[in-house]
Design a protein around this motif. Structure first.
Motif, PDB file in Angstrom:
ATOM      1  N   ALA A   1      38.301  44.051  30.683  1.00  0.00           N
ATOM      2  CA  ALA A   1      37.870  45.296  31.581  1.00  0.00           C
ATOM      3  C   ALA A   1      37.583  44.533  33.276  1.00  0.00           C
ATOM      4  CB  ALA A   1      36.716  46.050  31.221  1.00  0.00           C
ATOM      5  N   ASN A   2      36.942  43.704  32.939  1.00  0.00           N
ATOM      6  CA  ASN A   2      36.445  42.723  34.201  1.00  0.00           C
ATOM      7  C   ASN A   2      37.778  42.273  34.992  1.00  0.00           C
ATOM      8  OD1 ASN A   2      34.656  41.903  36.007  1.00  0.00           O
ATOM      9  ND2 ASN A   2      35.198  39.943  35.374  1.00  0.00           N
ATOM     10  N   PHE A   3      38.750  41.578  34.104  1.00  0.00           N
ATOM     11  CA  PHE A   3      39.861  41.265  34.688  1.00  0.00           C
ATOM     12  C   PHE A   3      40.752  42.049  35.137  1.00  0.00           C
ATOM     13  CE2 PHE A   3      44.235  39.834  34.051  1.00  0.00           C
ATOM     14  CZ  PHE A   3      44.356  38.271  34.422  1.00  0.00           C
ATOM     15  N   ALA A   4      40.891  43.436  34.482  1.00  0.00           N
ATOM     16  CA  ALA A   4      41.652  44.553  35.250  1.00  0.00           C
ATOM     17  C   ALA A   4      41.092  45.149  36.386  1.00  0.00           C
ATOM     18  CB  ALA A   4      41.923  45.700  34.187  1.00  0.00           C
ATOM     19  N   ALA A   5      39.800  45.110  36.385  1.00  0.00           N
ATOM     20  CA  ALA A   5      39.048  45.774  37.659  1.00  0.00           C
ATOM     21  C   ALA A   5      39.208  44.750  38.768  1.00  0.00           C
ATOM     22  CB  ALA A   5      37.599  45.849  37.401  1.00  0.00           C
ATOM     23  N   ASN A   6      39.201  43.449  38.477  1.00  0.00           N
ATOM     24  CA  ASN A   6      39.500  42.346  39.559  1.00  0.00           C
ATOM     25  C   ASN A   6      40.795  42.605  40.244  1.00  0.00           C
ATOM     26  OD1 ASN A   6      36.624  41.489  39.677  1.00  0.00           O
ATOM     27  ND2 ASN A   6      37.232  40.035  37.907  1.00  0.00           N
ATOM     28  N   MET A   7      41.615  43.017  39.426  1.00  0.00           N
ATOM     29  CA  MET A   7      43.222  42.806  39.932  1.00  0.00           C
ATOM     30  C   MET A   7      43.334  44.045  40.800  1.00  0.00           C
ATOM     31  SD  MET A   7      45.603  41.599  36.755  1.00  0.00           S
ATOM     32  CE  MET A   7      46.997  41.758  37.719  1.00  0.00           C
TER      33      MET A   7
ATOM     34  N   ALA B   1      49.111  34.701  49.461  1.00  0.00           N
ATOM     35  CA  ALA B   1      49.353  33.869  48.192  1.00  0.00           C
ATOM     36  C   ALA B   1      48.602  32.378  48.402  1.00  0.00           C
ATOM     37  CB  ALA B   1      51.020  33.197  48.121  1.00  0.00           C
ATOM     38  N   VAL B   2      48.408  32.059  49.470  1.00  0.00           N
ATOM     39  CA  VAL B   2      47.488  30.768  49.881  1.00  0.00           C
ATOM     40  C   VAL B   2      45.957  31.178  49.489  1.00  0.00           C
ATOM     41  CG1 VAL B   2      46.729  29.191  51.446  1.00  0.00           C
ATOM     42  CG2 VAL B   2      49.076  29.869  51.324  1.00  0.00           C
ATOM     43  N   HIS B   3      45.520  32.377  49.738  1.00  0.00           N
ATOM     44  CA  HIS B   3      44.240  32.706  49.483  1.00  0.00           C
ATOM     45  C   HIS B   3      44.190  32.782  48.091  1.00  0.00           C
ATOM     46  CE1 HIS B   3      40.951  35.613  49.007  1.00  0.00           C
ATOM     47  NE2 HIS B   3      40.432  35.017  49.955  1.00  0.00           N
TER      48      HIS B   3
ATOM     49  N   PHE C   1      41.872  32.906  36.570  1.00  0.00           N
ATOM     50  CA  PHE C   1      43.255  33.417  36.440  1.00  0.00           C
ATOM     51  C   PHE C   1      43.575  34.463  37.019  1.00  0.00           C
ATOM     52  CE2 PHE C   1      43.770  29.767  33.267  1.00  0.00           C
ATOM     53  CZ  PHE C   1      44.914  29.666  33.354  1.00  0.00           C
ATOM     54  N   TRP C   2      42.475  35.680  37.209  1.00  0.00           N
ATOM     55  CA  TRP C   2      43.017  36.911  37.693  1.00  0.00           C
ATOM     56  C   TRP C   2      43.403  36.668  39.130  1.00  0.00           C
ATOM     57  CZ3 TRP C   2      40.216  39.104  41.651  1.00  0.00           C
ATOM     58  CH2 TRP C   2      39.081  38.669  42.003  1.00  0.00           C
ATOM     59  N   ARG C   3      42.850  35.595  39.934  1.00  0.00           N
ATOM     60  CA  ARG C   3      43.239  35.267  41.260  1.00  0.00           C
ATOM     61  C   ARG C   3      44.705  35.203  41.443  1.00  0.00           C
ATOM     62  NH1 ARG C   3      40.427  37.331  45.434  1.00  0.00           N
ATOM     63  NH2 ARG C   3      38.172  37.128  45.273  1.00  0.00           N
ATOM     64  N   LEU C   4      45.407  34.635  40.254  1.00  0.00           N
ATOM     65  CA  LEU C   4      47.071  34.795  40.360  1.00  0.00           C
ATOM     66  C   LEU C   4      47.422  36.161  40.867  1.00  0.00           C
ATOM     67  CD1 LEU C   4      47.753  32.267  37.391  1.00  0.00           C
ATOM     68  CD2 LEU C   4      47.517  31.627  39.885  1.00  0.00           C
ATOM     69  N   SER C   5      46.807  36.915  40.574  1.00  0.00           N
ATOM     70  CA  SER C   5      47.435  38.201  41.015  1.00  0.00           C
ATOM     71  C   SER C   5      47.676  38.470  42.825  1.00  0.00           C
ATOM     72  CB  SER C   5      46.373  39.536  40.791  1.00  0.00           C
ATOM     73  OG  SER C   5      45.131  39.256  41.333  1.00  0.00           O
TER      74      SER C   5
ATOM     75  N   VAL D   1      48.525  35.837  44.326  1.00  0.00           N
ATOM     76  CA  VAL D   1      49.681  34.946  44.539  1.00  0.00           C
ATOM     77  C   VAL D   1      50.854  36.109  44.562  1.00  0.00           C
ATOM     78  CG1 VAL D   1      50.979  32.983  43.876  1.00  0.00           C
ATOM     79  CG2 VAL D   1      48.519  32.924  43.933  1.00  0.00           C
ATOM     80  N   VAL D   2      50.942  36.672  43.284  1.00  0.00           N
ATOM     81  CA  VAL D   2      52.128  37.496  42.898  1.00  0.00           C
ATOM     82  C   VAL D   2      52.348  38.361  43.756  1.00  0.00           C
ATOM     83  CG1 VAL D   2      52.966  38.815  41.098  1.00  0.00           C
ATOM     84  CG2 VAL D   2      51.885  37.023  40.327  1.00  0.00           C
ATOM     85  N   LEU D   3      51.206  39.099  44.053  1.00  0.00           N
ATOM     86  CA  LEU D   3      51.236  40.409  45.368  1.00  0.00           C
ATOM     87  C   LEU D   3      51.570  39.834  46.686  1.00  0.00           C
ATOM     88  CD1 LEU D   3      48.020  42.460  44.425  1.00  0.00           C
ATOM     89  CD2 LEU D   3      50.472  43.224  44.082  1.00  0.00           C
ATOM     90  N   GLY D   4      51.124  38.655  47.032  1.00  0.00           N
ATOM     91  CA  GLY D   4      51.519  37.872  48.249  1.00  0.00           C
ATOM     92  C   GLY D   4      53.123  37.910  48.297  1.00  0.00           C
ATOM     93  N   PHE D   5      53.642  37.351  47.289  1.00  0.00           N
ATOM     94  CA  PHE D   5      55.062  36.971  47.413  1.00  0.00           C
ATOM     95  C   PHE D   5      55.774  38.343  47.071  1.00  0.00           C
ATOM     96  CE2 PHE D   5      53.987  32.497  45.865  1.00  0.00           C
ATOM     97  CZ  PHE D   5      54.475  31.870  47.148  1.00  0.00           C
ATOM     98  N   GLY D   6      55.142  39.183  46.703  1.00  0.00           N
ATOM     99  CA  GLY D   6      55.733  40.479  46.434  1.00  0.00           C
ATOM    100  C   GLY D   6      55.855  41.127  47.835  1.00  0.00           C
ATOM    101  N   LEU D   7      55.030  41.030  48.561  1.00  0.00           N
ATOM    102  CA  LEU D   7      54.839  41.661  50.106  1.00  0.00           C
ATOM    103  C   LEU D   7      55.885  40.795  50.833  1.00  0.00           C
ATOM    104  CD1 LEU D   7      53.666  43.365  52.287  1.00  0.00           C
ATOM    105  CD2 LEU D   7      51.904  41.528  52.392  1.00  0.00           C
ATOM    106  N   VAL D   8      56.040  39.393  50.700  1.00  0.00           N
ATOM    107  CA  VAL D   8      57.104  38.546  51.373  1.00  0.00           C
ATOM    108  C   VAL D   8      58.732  39.177  51.038  1.00  0.00           C
ATOM    109  CG1 VAL D   8      58.182  36.266  51.506  1.00  0.00           C
ATOM    110  CG2 VAL D   8      55.535  36.541  51.618  1.00  0.00           C
TER     111      VAL D   8
END
Length: 261
Positions: A23-29, A70-72, A116-120, A122-129
């Motif tokens: 649940a914490n993982f989902a909330a952080n995303m 993504a860098v963040h 690991f949840w911080r990889l979101s 990266v994914v969202l960053g490249f999605g915005l790109v």
């Protein structure tokens, strides 16, 4: 191969730990999505009054913002959880346990803890790109993608070297946690192209505290604004920063007073 296997074990252990609190993982995303949307809205506010910022239009700035995100994400995935522990290890004397392990101490300190949840980010960053490039009707060529990959990897090395270098001052100072906030303040300037800044500030953010190499150069590679010398200088700066960080780490260990002296 030894270090690849070890890093894989670090990832497995940290992933298991993350999913103990799903649940914490989902909330952080969800929180990550919220802050990215707010960042986009902030950029949009600037463009209500102007057509470009530092010679970059709205969607070009979005490309840069995506790379910044993504860098963040990389920082929060690897650097933040490990660099804060380095300070505590030195302060409490528990670095002794790291130094006795049959593995390179800098490698262990740098990659033992992963969020690991911080990889979101990266994914969202490249999605915005990808979205911004689609709006620009820009399809990067193979050469541009190769230049981007080189410059982006170099930017990650620069970020790691800068943060690691600052945190190593904890070998001589009692408390240097505030240096991470100083780094964060400088890093925030990477949300916009370095051409926005003028005079000595631009020189500082390019050559002294190389923020330009972190986001402006990778974004420039994707939109066809980068030159060969900029790609080469990015690699050169990354190699210099990493080498200096390694030398400083060895120097710091020689002056480390362990808990048992």
């Amino acid at each position: 191969m030894k270090y690849i296997r070890l890093f894989r074990e670090f990832m497995r252990a940290c992933l298991v730990e993350e999913f103990e609190y799903r649940a914490n993982f989902a909330a952080n995303m969800l929180s990550t999505v919220f802050w990215l949307v707010m960042a986009i809205l902030t950029v949009q506010l600037y463009f209500y009054r102007t057509q470009e910022i530092g010679g970059w239009d709205f969607y070009e700035v979005l490309v840069l913002l995506g790379i910044f995100n993504a860098v963040h994400g990389f920082i929060e995935f690897i650097l933040q959880p490990n660099m804060s522990r380095l300070v505590n290890h030195i302060r409490k004397g528990t670095l002794d346990f790291v130094l006795t392990k049959p593995v390179d101490s800098q490698f262990y300190i740098s990659f033992r803890h992963l969020v690991f949840w911080r990889l979101s980010d990266v994914v969202l960053g490249f999605g915005l790109v990808a979205y911004a490039l689609w709006q620009l009707h820009a399809v990067p060529s193979f050469v541009e993608l190769l230049q981007f990959a080189i410059v982006f990897l170099a930017s990650l090395v620069v970020v790691y070297s800068l943060w690691m270098g600052m945190m190593m001052f904890s070998f001589w100072a009692v408390k240097v946690d505030n240096l991470s906030y100083l780094f964060g303040s400088f890093f925030e300037t990477a949300r916009f192209p370095v051409s926005v800044y003028k005079g000595f500030l631009r020189f500082t953010l390019t050559y002294i505290f190389p923020i330009a190499f972190i986001t402006t150069f990778p974004a420039s590679a994707l939109i066809g604004r980068i030159s060969s010398w900029q790609v080469a200088s990015s690699v050169g700066i990354a190699v210099i920063c990493l080498t200096l960080t390694r030398i400083l780490w060895k120097f710091a260990l020689r002056h480390y007073t362990s808990a048992s002296s």
